[in-house]
Design a protein around this motif. Structure first.
Motif, PDB file in Angstrom:
ATOM      1  N   TYR A 144       1.120  -1.205  -0.085  1.00  0.00           N
ATOM      2  CA  TYR A 144      -0.035  -0.056  -0.192  1.00  0.00           C
ATOM      3  C   TYR A 144       0.898   1.227   0.119  1.00  0.00           C
ATOM      4  O   TYR A 144       0.617   2.205  -0.650  1.00  0.00           O
ATOM      5  CB  TYR A 144      -0.782   0.124   1.321  1.00  0.00           C
ATOM      6  N   GLY A 175     -12.450   2.711   3.060  1.00  0.00           N
ATOM      7  CA  GLY A 175     -11.873   1.396   3.041  1.00  0.00           C
ATOM      8  C   GLY A 175     -12.970   0.281   3.156  1.00  0.00           C
ATOM      9  O   GLY A 175     -13.988   0.589   2.253  1.00  0.00           O
ATOM     10  N   LEU A 179     -10.498  -5.135   4.319  1.00  0.00           N
ATOM     11  CA  LEU A 179      -9.257  -4.691   4.076  1.00  0.00           C
ATOM     12  C   LEU A 179      -8.706  -4.177   5.104  1.00  0.00           C
ATOM     13  O   LEU A 179      -9.471  -3.695   6.063  1.00  0.00           O
ATOM     14  CB  LEU A 179      -9.246  -3.505   2.797  1.00  0.00           C
ATOM     15  N   THR A 181      -6.727  -1.330   7.498  1.00  0.00           N
ATOM     16  CA  THR A 181      -6.856   0.063   7.641  1.00  0.00           C
ATOM     17  C   THR A 181      -5.762   0.945   6.634  1.00  0.00           C
ATOM     18  O   THR A 181      -5.832   2.043   6.262  1.00  0.00           O
ATOM     19  CB  THR A 181      -6.754   0.659   8.896  1.00  0.00           C
ATOM     20  N   ARG A 182      -4.807   0.308   6.399  1.00  0.00           N
ATOM     21  CA  ARG A 182      -3.629   0.984   5.637  1.00  0.00           C
ATOM     22  C   ARG A 182      -3.901   1.270   4.187  1.00  0.00           C
ATOM     23  O   ARG A 182      -3.399   2.029   3.686  1.00  0.00           O
ATOM     24  CB  ARG A 182      -2.384   0.067   5.745  1.00  0.00           C
ATOM     25  N   TYR A 183      -5.144   0.434   3.808  1.00  0.00           N
ATOM     26  CA  TYR A 183      -5.778   0.772   2.330  1.00  0.00           C
ATOM     27  C   TYR A 183      -5.898   2.095   2.190  1.00  0.00           C
ATOM     28  O   TYR A 183      -5.687   2.855   1.303  1.00  0.00           O
ATOM     29  CB  TYR A 183      -6.549  -0.332   1.918  1.00  0.00           C
ATOM     30  N   ILE A 184      -6.799   2.454   3.175  1.00  0.00           N
ATOM     31  CA  ILE A 184      -7.320   3.931   3.118  1.00  0.00           C
ATOM     32  C   ILE A 184      -6.354   4.826   3.772  1.00  0.00           C
ATOM     33  O   ILE A 184      -6.233   6.158   3.240  1.00  0.00           O
ATOM     34  CB  ILE A 184      -8.639   3.898   3.821  1.00  0.00           C
ATOM     35  N   THR A 185      -5.664   4.616   4.886  1.00  0.00           N
ATOM     36  CA  THR A 185      -4.734   5.544   5.254  1.00  0.00           C
ATOM     37  C   THR A 185      -3.617   6.002   4.328  1.00  0.00           C
ATOM     38  O   THR A 185      -3.145   7.055   4.208  1.00  0.00           O
ATOM     39  CB  THR A 185      -4.012   5.099   6.760  1.00  0.00           C
ATOM     40  N   LYS A 187      -3.938   6.072   1.105  1.00  0.00           N
ATOM     41  CA  LYS A 187      -4.396   6.972   0.192  1.00  0.00           C
ATOM     42  C   LYS A 187      -4.595   8.386   0.804  1.00  0.00           C
ATOM     43  O   LYS A 187      -4.319   9.349  -0.062  1.00  0.00           O
ATOM     44  CB  LYS A 187      -5.838   6.504  -0.208  1.00  0.00           C
ATOM     45  N   GLY A 245     -17.199   1.667   5.451  1.00  0.00           N
ATOM     46  CA  GLY A 245     -16.396   2.492   4.441  1.00  0.00           C
ATOM     47  C   GLY A 245     -16.712   2.845   3.236  1.00  0.00           C
ATOM     48  O   GLY A 245     -17.966   3.367   2.998  1.00  0.00           O
TER      49      GLY A 245
END
Length: 292
Positions: A144, A175, A179, A181-185, A187, A245
């Protein structure tokens, strides 16, 4: 009387599901369009309903370059008015391998939730010397951090150096329960860094929801499920918005998002995060222009 020069747009990831549609709508405005990806022209059956290239594809310059190696694409940015980063991953794995059956989805999810190496700010690394923003320990695996965040920040840095008018980053509405949380953080970190580090370049962050199209039949029932999540969230007063999300955001057809991206570049007042409702407004504005 001399004619106005066509806008020049660079779409990194222009051979993808969304990126190819951005190219299509940019071509329809008479812009000079260049797509950058590792494979060049799309495998059309993967992004449209046909294996044959559509007529507009002949008006796109399909370049090959590696988003992880800035030296492979820097020269392509010269003279560009707009640059778009339309690349990202849902799983920290060989996600194409998952789609093609070389790796199981379970294995991909295990990698996503494992303690992957998390490199620091790419702007603090000597990228040009190494010619690679992918850390050595993840050569065979996108993360990510390096795909969703670092590649976008470095592309924005190079675009800013070429005095590009506007930079679009395809972010996400949120998110998802399955998934990390690092997926959206990652971003959001990309959005924040690009906005703060390059204030003279108009940064536009398209927070796209789940996208669907009939050319990808699997996305239709998934969009219906997402729509059910939206309805449930409304009926419960948004009680599960944080948990759901992106599943709590209205799904949009890929063409709608793509048309909104192109309109956001043409509209000098659009900057910063662009949420789902505004994406629809931009797409409707573009549609009305065509009707005039």
């Amino acid at each position: 009387m001399s004619s106005v020069a066509a806008k020049r747009i660079i779409v990194c990831g222009g051979n993808g599901f969304l990126g190819s549609r951005i190219c299509k709508f940019a071509v329809s405005r008479g812009w000079d369009v260049t797509s950058i990806s590792r494979s060049g022209e799309p495998q059309w059956q993967n992004v449209t309903a046909s294996a044959a290239p559509p007529p507009w594809a002949r008006k796109v310059t399909w370049e090959r370059a590696d988003i992880m190696r800035p030296t492979t694409y820097i020269s392509l940015l010269k003279g560009a008015d707009f640059v778009i980063h339309s690349m990202g991953i849902l799983l920290e794995a060989d996600y194409k391998g998952v789609l093609q059956g070389r790796e199981s989805p379970i294995s991909g999810l295990k990698k996503a939730f494992s303690g992957a190496q998390q490199p620091g700010n790419p702007l603090e690394r000597d990228v040009k010397e190494s010619e690679d923003i992918r850390p050595s320990e993840t050569k065979e695996q996108f993360t990510y951090e390096n795909m969703n965040r670092d590649s976008a920040i470095m592309l924005a840095k190079e675009a800013n150096g070429e005095n590009v008018d506007a930079f679009v980053y395809i972010s996400a509405a949120g998110g998802a329960p399955v998934l990390p949380t690092r997926y959206i953080t990652t971003k959001r970190e990309a959005e924040s860094t690009i906005a703060s580090e390059f204030p003279n370049m108009r940064g536009i962050f398209i927070r796209a929801p789940f996208m669907y199209d009939s050319s990808r039949p699997i996305t239709i029932p998934l969009a219906a499920m997402t729509g059910g999540g939206v309805l449930f969230n409304k009926l419960t007063g948004g009680v599960l918005r944080g948990f759901l999300g992106a599943a709590a955001a209205k799904p949009l057809k890929a063409d709608v998002v793509a048309e909104a991206v192109v309109e956001s570049l043409d509209d000098g007042n659009t900057r910063g995060p662009v949420e789902v409702e505004e994406i629809e407004e931009l797409a409707n504005k573009a549609w009305r222009k065509q009707m005039l």
